[in-house]
Design a protein around this motif. Structure first.
Motif, PDB file in Angstrom:
ATOM      1  N   LYS A   1       0.835  -1.208   0.000  1.00  0.00           N
ATOM      2  CA  LYS A   1       0.000   0.000   0.000  1.00  0.00           C
ATOM      3  C   LYS A   1       0.869   1.256   0.000  1.00  0.00           C
ATOM      4  N   VAL A   2       1.953   1.216   0.759  1.00  0.00           N
ATOM      5  CA  VAL A   2       2.855   2.370   0.824  1.00  0.00           C
ATOM      6  C   VAL A   2       3.576   2.552  -0.511  1.00  0.00           C
ATOM      7  N   VAL A   3       3.950   1.449  -1.140  1.00  0.00           N
ATOM      8  CA  VAL A   3       4.640   1.529  -2.434  1.00  0.00           C
ATOM      9  C   VAL A   3       3.719   2.152  -3.482  1.00  0.00           C
ATOM     10  N   LEU A   4       2.427   1.874  -3.398  1.00  0.00           N
ATOM     11  CA  LEU A   4       1.478   2.509  -4.322  1.00  0.00           C
ATOM     12  C   LEU A   4       1.434   4.019  -4.109  1.00  0.00           C
ATOM     13  N   ARG A   5       1.558   4.443  -2.861  1.00  0.00           N
ATOM     14  CA  ARG A   5       1.612   5.887  -2.578  1.00  0.00           C
ATOM     15  C   ARG A   5       2.892   6.488  -3.149  1.00  0.00           C
ATOM     16  N   LEU A   6       3.988   5.715  -3.095  1.00  0.00           N
ATOM     17  CA  LEU A   6       5.248   6.187  -3.691  1.00  0.00           C
ATOM     18  C   LEU A   6       5.085   6.382  -5.192  1.00  0.00           C
ATOM     19  N   LYS A   7       4.359   5.456  -5.806  1.00  0.00           N
ATOM     20  CA  LYS A   7       4.126   5.568  -7.249  1.00  0.00           C
ATOM     21  C   LYS A   7       3.329   6.835  -7.559  1.00  0.00           C
ATOM     22  N   LYS A   8       2.339   7.112  -6.720  1.00  0.00           N
ATOM     23  CA  LYS A   8       1.543   8.333  -6.903  1.00  0.00           C
ATOM     24  C   LYS A   8       2.431   9.567  -6.736  1.00  0.00           C
ATOM     25  N   ALA A   9       3.312   9.543  -5.723  1.00  0.00           N
ATOM     26  CA  ALA A   9       4.227  10.671  -5.503  1.00  0.00           C
ATOM     27  C   ALA A   9       5.160  10.848  -6.694  1.00  0.00           C
ATOM     28  N   ARG A  10       5.609   9.758  -7.255  1.00  0.00           N
ATOM     29  CA  ARG A  10       6.508   9.833  -8.411  1.00  0.00           C
ATOM     30  C   ARG A  10       5.787  10.434  -9.619  1.00  0.00           C
ATOM     31  N   ASP A  11       4.541  10.009  -9.814  1.00  0.00           N
ATOM     32  CA  ASP A  11       3.760  10.577 -10.919  1.00  0.00           C
ATOM     33  C   ASP A  11       3.542  12.082 -10.723  1.00  0.00           C
ATOM     34  N   LEU A  12       3.269  12.488  -9.491  1.00  0.00           N
ATOM     35  CA  LEU A  12       3.100  13.909  -9.206  1.00  0.00           C
ATOM     36  C   LEU A  12       4.396  14.679  -9.441  1.00  0.00           C
ATOM     37  N   ALA A  13       5.529  14.058  -9.081  1.00  0.00           N
ATOM     38  CA  ALA A  13       6.826  14.719  -9.293  1.00  0.00           C
ATOM     39  C   ALA A  13       7.100  14.897 -10.783  1.00  0.00           C
ATOM     40  N   LYS A  14       6.734  13.903 -11.576  1.00  0.00           N
ATOM     41  CA  LYS A  14       6.940  14.019 -13.026  1.00  0.00           C
ATOM     42  C   LYS A  14       6.082  15.129 -13.629  1.00  0.00           C
ATOM     43  N   LYS A  15       4.922  15.383 -12.999  1.00  0.00           N
ATOM     44  CA  LYS A  15       4.038  16.450 -13.471  1.00  0.00           C
ATOM     45  C   LYS A  15       4.398  17.800 -12.856  1.00  0.00           C
ATOM     46  N   SER A  16       5.479  17.835 -12.092  1.00  0.00           N
ATOM     47  CA  SER A  16       5.956  19.049 -11.413  1.00  0.00           C
ATOM     48  C   SER A  16       4.973  19.585 -10.386  1.00  0.00           C
ATOM     49  N   ASP A  17       4.170  18.707  -9.809  1.00  0.00           N
ATOM     50  CA  ASP A  17       3.272  19.089  -8.715  1.00  0.00           C
ATOM     51  C   ASP A  17       4.025  18.830  -7.410  1.00  0.00           C
ATOM     52  N   PHE A  18       4.875  19.786  -7.023  1.00  0.00           N
ATOM     53  CA  PHE A  18       5.767  19.583  -5.891  1.00  0.00           C
ATOM     54  C   PHE A  18       5.040  19.631  -4.549  1.00  0.00           C
ATOM     55  N   ALA A  19       3.972  20.387  -4.458  1.00  0.00           N
ATOM     56  CA  ALA A  19       3.210  20.425  -3.207  1.00  0.00           C
ATOM     57  C   ALA A  19       2.563  19.067  -2.947  1.00  0.00           C
ATOM     58  N   GLY A  20       1.981  18.492  -3.986  1.00  0.00           N
ATOM     59  CA  GLY A  20       1.372  17.160  -3.865  1.00  0.00           C
ATOM     60  C   GLY A  20       2.409  16.092  -3.585  1.00  0.00           C
ATOM     61  N   THR A  21       3.556  16.217  -4.227  1.00  0.00           N
ATOM     62  CA  THR A  21       4.646  15.266  -4.008  1.00  0.00           C
ATOM     63  C   THR A  21       5.117  15.323  -2.566  1.00  0.00           C
ATOM     64  N   GLU A  22       5.275  16.537  -2.068  1.00  0.00           N
ATOM     65  CA  GLU A  22       5.738  16.693  -0.685  1.00  0.00           C
ATOM     66  C   GLU A  22       4.735  16.086   0.296  1.00  0.00           C
ATOM     67  N   GLN A  23       3.460  16.319   0.069  1.00  0.00           N
ATOM     68  CA  GLN A  23       2.420  15.771   0.952  1.00  0.00           C
ATOM     69  C   GLN A  23       2.436  14.246   0.915  1.00  0.00           C
ATOM     70  N   GLU A  24       2.526  13.674  -0.279  1.00  0.00           N
ATOM     71  CA  GLU A  24       2.566  12.216  -0.413  1.00  0.00           C
ATOM     72  C   GLU A  24       3.802  11.635   0.269  1.00  0.00           C
ATOM     73  N   LEU A  25       4.949  12.280   0.093  1.00  0.00           N
ATOM     74  CA  LEU A  25       6.176  11.769   0.703  1.00  0.00           C
ATOM     75  C   LEU A  25       6.110  11.831   2.229  1.00  0.00           C
TER      76      LEU A  25
ATOM     77  N   GLU B   1       3.370  11.518   3.993  1.00  0.00           N
ATOM     78  CA  GLU B   1       2.478  10.425   4.375  1.00  0.00           C
ATOM     79  C   GLU B   1       3.168   9.077   4.210  1.00  0.00           C
ATOM     80  N   VAL B   2       3.989   8.951   3.171  1.00  0.00           N
ATOM     81  CA  VAL B   2       4.756   7.718   2.953  1.00  0.00           C
ATOM     82  C   VAL B   2       5.722   7.495   4.110  1.00  0.00           C
TER      83      VAL B   2
END
Length: 122
Positions: free
Chosen positions: A84-108, A110-111
């Motif tokens: 489940k945590v690895v799936l959140r990492l995947k979501k964070a990675r996708d957000l990072a690729k889209k340059s959504d750094f606020a979302g990436t930071e929040q996901e990381l 939580e991870v």
């Protein structure tokens, strides 16, 4: 050769096959708390890289975290929660690729908390 000698040689042959070198090899595996510390350090490294704004670097760091997390193995419940945590990492990675750094930071963040809670399942 008699049938008895052939039979004994046949049995000995298969018995020797069972004693291969890999049966005595030690598995070079880190224990779970060490890997969790490494993963936590890498998550912190990724969080520190967010202000730089380099989406490719952050995505690469998150990929490294996922690879380290795949080494974690303890029991069924632990692995279920880890996935489940690895799936959140995947979501964070996708957000990072889209340059959504606020979302990436929040996901990381939580991870990081979720990895800390994995010790409850050991």
């Amino acid at each position: 050769m008699t049938l008895k000698k052939i039979f004994i040689a046949f049995i000995m042959f298969f018995a020797m096959l069972g004693l291969s070198g890999s049966a005595f090899a030690k598995e070079a595996k880190k224990n779970v708390p060490e890997i969790l510390k490494d993963v936590d350090a890498k998550v912190q490294l990724a969080l520190n890289a967010i202000p730089s704004g380099n989406s490719q670097e952050i995505a690469t760091l998150i990929k490294d975290i996922s690879e380290n997390a795949s080494e974690l193995s303890a029991n069924y419940k632990f692995e279920f929660e880890r996935d489940k945590v690895v799936l959140r990492l995947k979501k964070a990675r996708d957000l990072a690729k889209k340059s959504d750094f606020a979302g990436t930071e929040q996901e990381l963040k939580e991870v990081r908390e979720a990895f800390a809670k994995l010790t409850n399942y050991l």
